[in-house]
Every structure is written in structure tokens, then in C-alpha cells.
Design an enzyme around this catalytic site. Structure first.
Site, PDB file in Angstrom:
ATOM      1  N   ASP A   1       7.658 -13.977  -7.655  1.00 39.87           N
ATOM      2  CA  ASP A   1       8.656 -13.926  -8.731  1.00 39.87           C
ATOM      3  C   ASP A   1      10.088 -13.986  -8.201  1.00 39.87           C
ATOM      4  O   ASP A   1      10.956 -13.190  -8.593  1.00 39.87           O
ATOM      5  CB  ASP A   1       8.479 -12.669  -9.587  1.00 39.87           C
ATOM      6  CG  ASP A   1       7.197 -12.700 -10.407  1.00 39.87           C
ATOM      7  OD1 ASP A   1       6.662 -13.804 -10.612  1.00 39.87           O
ATOM      8  OD2 ASP A   1       6.733 -11.624 -10.833  1.00 39.87           O
TER       9      ASP A   1
ATOM     10  N   ASP B   1       9.539 -18.748  -8.627  1.00 39.25           N
ATOM     11  CA  ASP B   1       9.532 -18.492 -10.070  1.00 39.25           C
ATOM     12  C   ASP B   1      10.505 -19.442 -10.755  1.00 39.25           C
ATOM     13  O   ASP B   1      10.279 -20.634 -10.791  1.00 39.25           O
ATOM     14  CB  ASP B   1       9.847 -17.030 -10.348  1.00 39.25           C
ATOM     15  CG  ASP B   1       9.524 -16.629 -11.791  1.00 39.25           C
ATOM     16  OD1 ASP B   1       8.840 -17.403 -12.481  1.00 39.25           O
ATOM     17  OD2 ASP B   1       9.959 -15.550 -12.224  1.00 39.25           O
TER      18      ASP B   1
ATOM     19  N   ASP C   1      17.332 -17.869 -14.432  1.00 40.28           N
ATOM     20  CA  ASP C   1      16.841 -17.029 -15.526  1.00 40.28           C
ATOM     21  C   ASP C   1      18.020 -16.241 -16.098  1.00 40.28           C
ATOM     22  O   ASP C   1      18.772 -15.606 -15.335  1.00 40.28           O
ATOM     23  CB  ASP C   1      15.784 -16.048 -15.036  1.00 40.28           C
ATOM     24  CG  ASP C   1      14.396 -16.666 -14.957  1.00 40.28           C
ATOM     25  OD1 ASP C   1      14.296 -17.912 -15.005  1.00 40.28           O
ATOM     26  OD2 ASP C   1      13.421 -15.905 -14.835  1.00 40.28           O
TER      27      ASP C   1
ATOM     28  N   ARG D   1      10.935 -26.130 -19.098  1.00 40.36           N
ATOM     29  CA  ARG D   1      12.066 -25.204 -19.258  1.00 40.36           C
ATOM     30  C   ARG D   1      13.399 -25.848 -18.899  1.00 40.36           C
ATOM     31  O   ARG D   1      14.057 -25.488 -17.927  1.00 40.36           O
ATOM     32  CB  ARG D   1      11.864 -23.923 -18.447  1.00 40.36           C
ATOM     33  CG  ARG D   1      10.624 -23.144 -18.858  1.00 40.36           C
ATOM     34  CD  ARG D   1      10.554 -21.799 -18.164  1.00 40.36           C
ATOM     35  NE  ARG D   1       9.361 -21.063 -18.584  1.00 40.36           N
ATOM     36  CZ  ARG D   1       9.034 -19.846 -18.165  1.00 40.36           C
ATOM     37  NH1 ARG D   1       9.827 -19.227 -17.305  1.00 40.36           N
ATOM     38  NH2 ARG D   1       7.935 -19.252 -18.578  1.00 40.36           N
TER      39      ARG D   1
END
Length: 331
Positions: free
Chosen positions: A120, A145, A149, A200
Site C-alpha cells: 500500500d 498502490d 491519493d 482511476r
């Protein structure tokens, strides 16, 4: 090429980046009012290191006196009122990534982030409660990951002229359907190149996101995903599919304080869907509506999605060989 492009003046002086972002991150000043901090070693920590500069509490404009790779053994936390300015050098961060935690007024410019190792690991993680952030001209690829983010009440952020490649999950905005506090999130993504990343570009929960003049090609799942209560304003972007043809996806999730599942909303204005690309766009019905960027900022630099724009985004995004400007304040 005749394009009217943003930020033509920001490289004329060292601190010319401050408060010049378009979009939701436009107030980010970084280390405008601080001293210049010079990174003089590629060591992970210690005197003259990037980590040592980022942890200082005072405002700083961080520049590099050498090129090379910095192997991060742990996440590099960036404190408030910092500019990490890679102009004039080639700096690659690898191993771990940058974390912007409960900070404000951060500018990150002209870096390479590649090869995040471990469970992650994000290239740039913005959470929680961070605001007034601008990430410009960075190349991001190959992390375990996400590449960027933005979650947990972080808001007023602009991502511009960045290149995303060789990766699965490019950008997540809004971390979980339980995080209803993410209704405050506002992000602008413009003049970025998503080159063969799987999904994404971004995926959005709850937040308001303005996408304009980006080029997304050869995704493997979808280009843009709108999930629970999100609002995405997609304006004059170029979507060029590979094997998967549909650009826009809608995922249903239930907010923690809601009775039923719902998706997000997408408004497409002037987007170009190349070749066999299908938009997948769902019509807005009833009282459903998507915010207009003009409700939040008056101007932004947006062009028609032409071949000239595509050429620019393919060749002039991500890390650039730019001469570092002089600090005219110090002269």
C-alpha cells in the site's frame, strides 16, 4: 502550435509558482515567504537532505544542488508552507513516497516518483485534512498502490501537467464510502497525460472534480469513475481507448449516513472520444446536477481537444528539463 497554454510566466523567477495554480489549488503559496533551502545530498536523511528540509516547521523554498535518485526508506512527510522545486535538476524519489498529512500550502514541482516498494505505498498521499496543494510537472509510475491519493477531508488541490504511466490505480479522490467527511473535497486535474494506466483517471467518491484538457489513453478498465455522490465536470479532454472502449464508469456505493446506494454524476462538455471510444455517459435526470467550475473560480485556460493539444500533452508533461530561475528576491 498556437495553443493558449497555462503558466507561461511561472518559470521567469524562482518563486513565480506561488499562488499561480489554476483551479481549486490556486491559493497554494508553498514556501513563498520562507528562506531557500538547498538539498546538497542524495542521502535519505541528515544535514542537507530533502527529508530534513521537509520536516522543518518554517516556510521553505526547497531546491536541489545536484541530480540523482533519493531512495526513501520510509514515507517522506512534508510539512506546511513548503515548495519542493525540482527545476534545474533531475531528481527521482523511489522506495517510498511523499505524504502530506494535516498540512497546507504545499507546492511540488518537476520531480520523478517511480518504483514504490512495499504494501500500500502511494507516490503522493494527501490525507488527512490537507489543503491548498499544487502538484505540477511530475512524472509518476510503478508504485504498489496509487500514484496520487486524495482522501480524508483534503481539499483545494490542483494537479497539472503531470504524466502517469506504467501503473494500475492512477488517482483516487475520496477514499471510502464510509468517509462522508469527503463531501468537502475539491480537486482540479488539468493538462495531464495518463498513458496506459489501467484505471482511476480519477476514481471519485463524494468530491467535486474539474477535469480539463487531459489526455487519457489505452486504459484497461475505465478512464473516469464516478461513485457515491461525486460530481465530475469533464471539459475538453481527449479520451482514446485501447481494448476497453468505455471512458466513463459509474459505481454504486452507499454512504454511511444514507439509506440507499448511489453513483456519482458526470457532465461532459466538449470532450473528444477518439476512434471507437464510447463515452458511457449517463444523462442527468430530474434534480440531478453537476457543479460548474465558475461557481468556485472565474478563469482557467482551456483549449479545444485538438491534435496540437494531444502533441503537447504527450511531449510536455511530467518532469521537464527546465533551467532553475533565479531568486530575484535575493538579488
Amino acid at each position: 502550435m498556437g495553443l493558449r497554454l497555462p503558466y507561461g510566466h511561472v518559470d521567469s523567477r524562482l518563486r513565480g509558482l506561488a499562488a499561480q495554480a489554476e483551479g481549486f489549488g490556486r491559493f497554494a503559496i508553498g514556501g513563498l515567504h520562507g528562506a531557500v533551502y538547498r538539498v546538497t545530498t542524495l542521502a535519505d536523511d541528515g544535514p542537507g537532505s530533502l527529508r530534513a528540509g521537509c520536516r522543518k516547521k518554517d516556510p521553505l523554498w526547497i531546491i536541489f544542488e545536484l541530480s540523482g535518485t533519493i531512495e526513501l526508506s520510509s514515507a517522506l512527510y512534508v510539512s506546511s508552507y513548503k515548495t519542493i522545486d525540482g527545476r534545474g535538476q533531475w531528481i527521482k524519489l523511489t522506495g517510498k513516497g511523499l505524504t502530506l498529512k494535516e498540512c497546507e500550502h504545499v507546492i511540488i514541482c518537476n520531480l520523478v516518483l517511480e518504483g514504490g516498494k512495499g504494501h500500500d505505498i502511494d507516490a503522493i498521499q494527501i490525507k488527512p485534512k490537507s489543503k491548498h496543494i499544487w502538484i505540477d510537472r511530475c512524472s509518476l509510475s510503478d508504485y504498489s498502490d496509487g500514484l496520487i491519493d486524495i482522501t480524508n477531508e483534503s481539499t483545494d488541490i490542483t494537479i497539472s501537467r503531470c504524466r502517469f504511466a506504467n501503473h494500475n490505480k492512477a488517482m483516487l479522490i475520496g477514499g471510502d464510502s464510509c468517509n462522508t467527511c469527503d463531501r468537502c473535497i475539491r480537486v482540479t486535474v488539468h493538462h495531464c497525460f495518463f498513458n496506459g494506466t489501467r484505471q482511476r483517471h480519477p476514481r471519485v467518491r463524494f468530491g467535486k472534480v474539474h477535469l480539463y484538457n487531459n489526455y487519457t489513453r489505452s486504459w484497461e478498465i475505465y478512464a473516469v469513475c464516478a461513485s457515491v455522490e461525486s460530481q465530475v465536470y469533464s471539459q475538453r479532454n481527449i479520451y482514446e481507448a485501447g481494448q476497453k472502449k468505455v471512458a466513463f464508469k459509474y459505481y454504486s456505493e452507499k454512504a454511511a449516513d444514507a439509506a440507499k446506494e448511489c453513483t456519482g454524476l458526470i457532465k461532459s462538455e466538449g470532450d473528444l472520444f477518439v476512434g471507437e471510444t464510447k463515452s458511457g455517459l449517463k444523462p442527468l435526470r430530474g434534480k440531478s446536477s453537476v457543479f460548474h467550475p465558475r461557481e468556485y473560480y472565474k478563469t482557467w485556460t482551456v483549449e479545444a481537444p485538438t491534435d496540437d493539444l494531444k502533441h503537447f500533452l504527450r511531449h510536455r508533461t511530467g518532469w521537464q528539463r527546465i533551467k532553475r530561475p533565479a531568486d530575484k528576491r535575493a538579488s
